[in-house]
Every structure is written in structure tokens, then in C-alpha cells.
Design an enzyme around this catalytic site. Sequence first.
Site, PDB file in Angstrom:
ATOM      1  N   GLU A 122      68.608  13.691 116.154  1.00  0.00           N
ATOM      2  CA  GLU A 122      67.392  14.520 116.176  1.00  0.00           C
ATOM      3  C   GLU A 122      66.452  14.180 115.026  1.00  0.00           C
ATOM      4  O   GLU A 122      66.809  13.459 114.099  1.00  0.00           O
ATOM      5  CB  GLU A 122      67.776  16.005 116.045  1.00  0.00           C
ATOM      6  CG  GLU A 122      67.732  16.791 117.349  1.00  0.00           C
ATOM      7  CD  GLU A 122      66.308  17.093 117.818  1.00  0.00           C
ATOM      8  OE1 GLU A 122      65.326  16.671 117.187  1.00  0.00           O
ATOM      9  OE2 GLU A 122      66.180  17.756 118.865  1.00  0.00           O
ATOM     10  N   ARG A 149      71.634  29.024 113.438  1.00  0.00           N
ATOM     11  CA  ARG A 149      71.397  27.825 112.633  1.00  0.00           C
ATOM     12  C   ARG A 149      69.968  27.349 112.833  1.00  0.00           C
ATOM     13  O   ARG A 149      69.324  27.655 113.834  1.00  0.00           O
ATOM     14  CB  ARG A 149      72.356  26.705 113.050  1.00  0.00           C
ATOM     15  CG  ARG A 149      72.102  26.148 114.454  1.00  0.00           C
ATOM     16  CD  ARG A 149      72.812  24.812 114.644  1.00  0.00           C
ATOM     17  NE  ARG A 149      72.685  24.246 115.975  1.00  0.00           N
ATOM     18  CZ  ARG A 149      71.659  23.519 116.409  1.00  0.00           C
ATOM     19  NH1 ARG A 149      70.602  23.306 115.629  1.00  0.00           N
ATOM     20  NH2 ARG A 149      71.641  23.007 117.632  1.00  0.00           N
ATOM     21  N   ASN A 172      67.183  24.640 113.770  1.00  0.00           N
ATOM     22  CA  ASN A 172      67.068  23.511 114.676  1.00  0.00           C
ATOM     23  C   ASN A 172      65.898  22.651 114.192  1.00  0.00           C
ATOM     24  O   ASN A 172      65.868  22.278 113.026  1.00  0.00           O
ATOM     25  CB  ASN A 172      66.907  24.004 116.125  1.00  0.00           C
ATOM     26  CG  ASN A 172      67.206  22.910 117.140  1.00  0.00           C
ATOM     27  OD1 ASN A 172      68.171  22.174 116.982  1.00  0.00           O
ATOM     28  ND2 ASN A 172      66.390  22.795 118.164  1.00  0.00           N
ATOM     29  N   GLU A 215      75.318  26.948 120.018  1.00  0.00           N
ATOM     30  CA  GLU A 215      75.580  26.722 121.434  1.00  0.00           C
ATOM     31  C   GLU A 215      77.076  26.774 121.751  1.00  0.00           C
ATOM     32  O   GLU A 215      77.893  26.249 121.000  1.00  0.00           O
ATOM     33  CB  GLU A 215      75.027  25.351 121.862  1.00  0.00           C
ATOM     34  CG  GLU A 215      73.510  25.308 121.838  1.00  0.00           C
ATOM     35  CD  GLU A 215      72.963  23.915 122.076  1.00  0.00           C
ATOM     36  OE1 GLU A 215      72.281  23.716 123.088  1.00  0.00           O
ATOM     37  OE2 GLU A 215      73.214  23.035 121.239  1.00  0.00           O
ATOM     38  N   ASN A 235      62.173  24.465 118.889  1.00  0.00           N
ATOM     39  CA  ASN A 235      62.221  23.016 118.960  1.00  0.00           C
ATOM     40  C   ASN A 235      60.930  22.357 118.498  1.00  0.00           C
ATOM     41  O   ASN A 235      60.399  22.713 117.463  1.00  0.00           O
ATOM     42  CB  ASN A 235      62.657  22.574 120.367  1.00  0.00           C
ATOM     43  CG  ASN A 235      63.844  21.636 120.313  1.00  0.00           C
ATOM     44  OD1 ASN A 235      63.910  20.750 119.466  1.00  0.00           O
ATOM     45  ND2 ASN A 235      64.791  21.841 121.201  1.00  0.00           N
ATOM     46  N   ASP A 240      62.160  19.059 124.339  1.00  0.00           N
ATOM     47  CA  ASP A 240      62.919  19.058 123.089  1.00  0.00           C
ATOM     48  C   ASP A 240      61.970  18.729 121.933  1.00  0.00           C
ATOM     49  O   ASP A 240      61.028  19.457 121.691  1.00  0.00           O
ATOM     50  CB  ASP A 240      64.083  18.065 123.221  1.00  0.00           C
ATOM     51  CG  ASP A 240      65.227  18.333 122.260  1.00  0.00           C
ATOM     52  OD1 ASP A 240      64.966  18.792 121.142  1.00  0.00           O
ATOM     53  OD2 ASP A 240      66.384  18.057 122.613  1.00  0.00           O
TER      54      ASP A 240
END
Length: 299
Positions: A18, A101, A103, A121, A154, A204
Amino acid sequence: MSSIKVECVVKASSSIGEGPVWEEKDGTLLFVDISGQRISRWNAETKQTESMTTEKFVGAVVPRRSGGYVMAEGTRFAAVDWEKKTSTTIACVEADKPNNRFNDGKVDPAGRFFAGTMAMEVQPTVLARKEGSLYTLHPDHTVVKHFDQVDISNGLDWSLDHRILYYIDSLSFMVEAFDYDIQTGSICNRRKVYLLEKDEGFPDGMCIDAEGKLWVACYDGGRVIRIDPQTGTRMQTVTLPVDKTTSCCFGGRDYCDLYVTSATQGMDQAYRAKQPLAGGVFRVTGLGVKGIPPNAFSG
């Protein structure tokens, strides 16, 4: 029009690769493996990757003007000393939500670090809903919460005139926009920009190009799409040899190349055998558009 080429430049096998960020001065690409708890730096010239381990899931890492990096890790913002491979807490959020958390995150044009949270998740895209929020870490290290009721906070980026913040909450299947005040970092007037189609997967990570168009990585869609935020239309689709495309940024010489991260999380052995490059970082060349340099945190 030059032909588009997609190549895997970092065979990382990241669990959740990511947050790619191009570092012009060193010709390096910074990225994270969220659940692999790792920050990595890939050198485009030497092809070497240097990494450090984080204590918790690391959602995003960004350059810092004074040197090193700042990361959004677990539920804290922390300074990263890359030479020593150590981190120091700057600020914490959501002490009452131990299952949350950070992201994705990105630095705004004024040097503030925007980052959002989500619940952990159970499996990819299966999680407690509406538990996340969007925050800003200001240069003076104060933290502002913009809104809550987020599923998976995101992709983020700002319009070229710095008047709009583009934002993705993945499970809404939308790219949204807010009016953005560069003086204060405040946002308002939330609205829809683009609704993904059935086969496009989950929106995303995202970045903007030098023409003001948005590039959105589509998780489980195996593609990056280019969107015109003014008209809400898709202009282009670039397909990749992996389904779990997670984020993208421009980099390379003149910011002509698009780097795309990917994930392996949730893939069984048979699935991974079909997509051996899953979890790698890809470089897309020949797009004919450029990106803009990333911002660095100024605190």
C-alpha cells in the site's frame, strides 16, 4: 500515443502492499505492507529494497521535511528515523477503539498529514462497519477529527488548485469530494464524484495527475481507472496481471511512470499460483500523462 507497458518492478509478495510515495531526491519508491508490518524503500537504479519492521499494522508512511518519515501505524502517528529504524509517537487517536487501525494517508499541499481509520478486518473487506474516522495531524502535532462513520478510510488527494479534497471510503464504492480550505485544512460540502461499476471492484488508493484527473486502484478489480472528477466519467482503464491492486502514485523521471501496489491477503495457494506476481509493485509506462510531486509533512 506510445504503447502502455506494465511490468512488475518489485517482487515483494506483500500481504497488503500500500501507500506508494515517490522520493525524487533519491529516486526511491516508499511503500508499506500493512499487515506484514513493514515499511520498504525500493531504489529504481540499484533495484535494491531496504525495509524496517513496525510494531503494529502500518497504514501509511510519508516523507517529512525535516528528514525521515511520519507513519500512521496502529492508532498512532509516529516519527520514523530511517537510519536507526526506530519510531517515536507523535500523537494517538481512538484509545477507546482497540480493534481499530489507521489505513491510507497522504500529506496535503500545506504539509498536514491526513489519514483515516477502520476496524480490523476479519477477512478482506469483512469488518465491523462504520467504525472509522478521518483525521489530520497538523504540523504543530495537534490532531483534528473531520468525521466518523467510515467503513474503510482510503485514497486521498487534492485538486490542482487546492480547493477540493478527493476521498474514498471503499465500501461506499465511490470517489467523493469535499470543499477544502488550504488555510485551515478544514473540509465541508461532501458530494459524490464517481460510482464504481460492478466489475470494477472496490475503490482503494488514489492519486491525481498533472491534468487534474484521478487514478484509482481497484481492489479485486485488477485495474487502475482514470476518472475525470469534473464530469464523473471514466476516461481510461489500465489492467494489471493481479486482481488485488491497492494503490498508485506517479514517479520516475518527470513523474511519467505510474507505480501500483498490490496484495496477496486472502488468496489461497491455487489463487496465488495463478497470479505469481501478486503482492508486487508494478510500473506502468507509456501513459502519456505525468503526475505531480508528493507533499512532505512540515511538522
